[in-house]
Motif scaffolding. Structure first.
Motif, mmCIF file in Angstrom:
data_model
loop_
_atom_site.group_PDB
_atom_site.id
_atom_site.type_symbol
_atom_site.label_atom_id
_atom_site.label_comp_id
_atom_site.label_asym_id
_atom_site.label_seq_id
_atom_site.Cartn_x
_atom_site.Cartn_y
_atom_site.Cartn_z
ATOM 1 N N SER A 225 3.032 -2.691 3.937
ATOM 2 C CA SER A 225 2.907 -3.925 3.601
ATOM 3 C C SER A 225 2.607 -4.900 4.712
ATOM 4 O O SER A 225 2.885 -4.686 5.567
ATOM 5 N N TYR B 98 -4.269 7.006 -2.829
ATOM 6 C CA TYR B 98 -3.722 5.550 -2.226
ATOM 7 C C TYR B 98 -3.606 4.724 -3.552
ATOM 8 O O TYR B 98 -4.461 4.864 -4.444
ATOM 9 N N VAL C 207 -9.278 1.750 1.939
ATOM 10 C CA VAL C 207 -7.905 1.211 1.140
ATOM 11 C C VAL C 207 -8.429 -0.413 1.606
ATOM 12 O O VAL C 207 -7.848 -1.328 0.620
ATOM 13 N N ILE D 17 -8.375 -3.144 -1.457
ATOM 14 C CA ILE D 17 -7.758 -4.601 -1.258
ATOM 15 C C ILE D 17 -8.504 -5.838 -1.772
ATOM 16 O O ILE D 17 -8.315 -6.749 -2.315
ATOM 17 N N ILE E 259 0.841 -1.237 -0.007
ATOM 18 C CA ILE E 259 0.092 0.028 -0.051
ATOM 19 C C ILE E 259 0.816 1.061 -0.233
ATOM 20 O O ILE E 259 1.976 1.446 0.663
ATOM 21 N N VAL F 74 -2.876 0.361 -4.324
ATOM 22 C CA VAL F 74 -2.651 -0.742 -3.716
ATOM 23 C C VAL F 74 -2.180 -2.015 -4.783
ATOM 24 O O VAL F 74 -2.635 -1.967 -5.843
ATOM 25 N N ILE G 6 -2.534 0.980 8.650
ATOM 26 C CA ILE G 6 -2.271 1.986 7.416
ATOM 27 C C ILE G 6 -2.714 3.253 7.572
ATOM 28 O O ILE G 6 -3.361 4.053 8.674
#
Length: 644
Positions: free
Chosen positions: A417, A468, A444, A448, A239, A470, A434
């Motif tokens: 991560s 962001y 986030v 994912i 991330i 991912v 995060i």
């Protein structure tokens, strides 16, 4: 809806000139029909209502006024950060508002409502925003305000004239709403009635199971509740997060800048003394002396208020600074008095004063060292905000060229991560680290679990102005846990279920006894822990009464009836013990408020019906090409923050 429009137009010309965001919550009809109708029109007109055009410039000005307010409400630093879909929705709703305004003005014209120039002039001269320090209309200030809002004098005059005509048109519609006495009386009786109850709580954790579970019991519980013992799916993700906060961590702020910021916020860091005060003002010294003699302790305040008389003023003021006291002499005495001691009588401009200081919050000065870090973060965040758009573009280009493996350290992005489940937790049950707020972390994690393993990362904008990307590089599917794997979780779940079941049985026994013996208070032997409530009402719920119980109590029709419900981590049984129906004659102020509220609601309904009728009578004729051009400008060229 129309009543809100009326209040914004009539009560505040700052609101008339720069329309507020609150219109978005109330103006919601008609835009679909407006945009579906097809017409031909000159390029500088977005729609025509009767003979009344809505100009592209007027539409754009309204949008320019609206967008900053929307951005502020969304905690964004710039309107360009508003998502494109939201900008389009705002543009549609602003168009609907302009069409509705034109429809009302057109209806006023059809009824022959003419507003004299003198009335328009007097209305403009009365607008506070155009008055100088002497309270008189100031031509220079008037010109400056118009220039800042991008409005011409002629346009303002037209708006005022339309507003005055609309007022004459709408006011009789509102005034036509009358409230039947029986309706007002019924609503008053419901809202002002009070009820008392007896109740007993049976907490789950107060129950003690007779023995520890056997292995057979645990196995049976595990087999009967498989959904409780499941290992969630985990995904390993990399991330990258970019925000003003992550950039700010790399920005150095000099001590000189920090001290300047500290000095600029001196009022924030140096709080004056504050006091809570109960104060009574009466016309004569003799009455003030009698009140002081009666007011011997803090518990006497309610009686002091009653005995002060109708011609007295008894108020309780919280968090007062000495500058908040209208009288300088009285302020000095209030802030010199000790706590919890009645003072007075004191002669003041409004009469004779008796007061009691109930709480003192001392003055507090926060030293520079205690706020140094906070000031640093504040300044760094501000400076980071100025470079955020440029960093977003660079990060987007970097990800497009090399994924998440080639991000320069000087961009200010934060990288993490690890494994995470759909709830945002790691294997040990702690939240994944995060960067960002809870809303950012949720966004986030959702990304994912929506993104396929191995898919190319994309930079997207999340909540709070955070960007962001991912990359999902591993998936561990969820699976059911065996009894051995679940281990202590099964024993804990069995124990909690057993306690809950025992509490249910105990509460059911209380409920059955209450039903059979006329209420909890009549059960013999007496129930330990039985509570007797103070009077509660729909308008003044008691915080100690669970809301689940209060909701049921006001459905009961007569004393002696009982209810049982689950509330939080307990079962609760309650009996209605009394219903007190208020007399409107003794609570005239409350009755008048209820009646006025009903009249307001009925007026709103009538105006809404009138507004819907206008849609059918005054057919708007849109210019779709002009509308789409403005929409494209709002959602396209302004969409500088959308990552592809």
């Amino acid at each position: 809806m129309l009543s809100f429009l009326y209040r914004v137009f009539v009560d505040s010309w700052v609101g008339r000139i720069v329309a507020g965001l609150f219109f978005l919550a109330f103006i919601g009809f008609g835009v679909g029909d407006v945009l579906m109708n097809i017409g031909t029109e000159r390029a500088d007109v977005v729609a025509r209502v009767g003979d009344r055009p809505i100009l592209v410039q007027s539409y754009q000005n309204a949008l320019q006024s609206e967008m900053p307010q929307v951005a502020q409400s969304m905690h964004l630093s710039d309107p360009s950060q508003i998502p494109a879909s939201t900008r389009e929705q705002i543009a549609q709703q602003v168009l609907t508002r302009l069409v509705l305004q034109a429809e009302i003005a057109e209806a006023a014209d059809r009824h022959g409502l003419i507003v004299p120039d003198s009335v328009v002039r007097d209305e403009i001269f009365s607008i506070p925003a155009f008055k100088g320090r002497d309270g008189q209309f100031d031509r220079a200030l008037f010109n400056d305000r118009l220039r800042r809002t991008g409005m011409s004098e002629g346009r303002l005059v037209d708006l005022v004239r339309q507003e005055q005509a609309s007022r004459v048109l709408l006011q009789p519609i509102r005034d036509g709403a009358t409230v039947p006495d029986v309706m007002a009386r019924r609503l008053f009786d419901f809202e002002a009635q009070t009820r008392t109850i007896d109740l007993v709580r049976v907490p789950f954790d107060s129950q003690q199971p007779p023995a520890t579970p056997t292995q057979a019991q645990l196995a049976r519980y595990h087999a009967n509740h498989p959904w409780e013992f499941v290992a969630p799916e985990f995904r390993h993700a990399r991330i990258v997060v970019l925000s003003a906060d992550t950039i700010g961590r790399q920005i150095d702020i000099s001590d000189d800048d920090l001290h300047k910021a500290y000095d600029a916020q001196a009022q924030t860091f140096n709080a004056p003394e504050r006091r809570d005060v109960q104060i009574v003002t009466v016309p004569t010294e003799a009455r003030a002396t009698a009140l002081r003699a009666q007011w011997t302790d803090g518990g006497a305040w309610a009686q002091v208020q009653k005995d002060a008389g109708k011609d007295a003023a008894a108020v309780e003021l919280s968090g007062m600074k000495i500058s908040d006291v209208p009288s300088a002499d009285l302020g000095k005495q209030v802030f010199a008095a000790p706590a919890n001691a009645t003072q007075g009588p004191i002669k003041s401009e409004g009469g004779w004063v008796v007061f009691r200081v109930t709480s003192i919050t001392p003055a507090h000065a926060t030293p520079f060292g205690e706020v140094r870090q906070a000031l640093h973060d504040q300044i760094a965040h501000s400076r980071a905000q100025a470079v955020l758009a440029d960093r977003v573009q660079k990060l987007q280009d970097t990800i497009a060229g090399g994924g998440l493996d080639s991000i320069p350290a000087d961009l200010g992005a934060a990288a993490v991560s690890g494994d995470v489940d759909a709830s945002g937790l790691t294997h040990d049950g702690t939240p994944a680290p995060i960067p960002g707020s809870d809303a950012v972390r949720q966004a986030v994690v959702a990304r994912i679990f929506a993104q396929a393993k191995g898919a190319n990362p994309e930079l997207v904008q999340g909540p709070d102005g955070v960007w962001y990307a991912v990359s999902v590089d591993g998936v561990t599917p969820g699976h059911a846990l065996t009894l051995a794997e679940a281990g202590p979780r099964v024993a804990a779940a069995w124990l909690a279920d057993a306690r809950r079941h025992m509490a249910d049985r105990q509460a059911t026994a209380y409920y059955t006894q209450a039903q059979g013996q006329g209420g909890l208070g009549h059960v013999s032997p007496a129930i330990a822990g039985l509570e007797h409530s103070q009077p509660i009402s729909p308008m003044q719920p008691a915080p100690e009464i669970p809301r689940e119980v209060a909701a049921l109590i006001f459905r009961l029709t007569q004393p002696g009836q009982s209810v049982m419900t689950e509330a939080g981590d307990s079962y609760v049984v309650a009996t209605l013990t009394a219903i007190n129906h208020p007399d409107p004659a003794t609570q005239k102020n409350l009755y008048d408020r209820v009646r006025a509220g009903l009249a307001q609601s009925m007026g709103d309904d009538i105006e809404m019906g009138y507004g819907n009728a206008l849609e059918g009578v005054v057919k708007p004729r849109p210019n779709n090409s002009a509308i789409h051009a403005v929409m494209a400008e709002v959602t396209g060229s302004q969409n500088t923050g959308t990552a592809q």
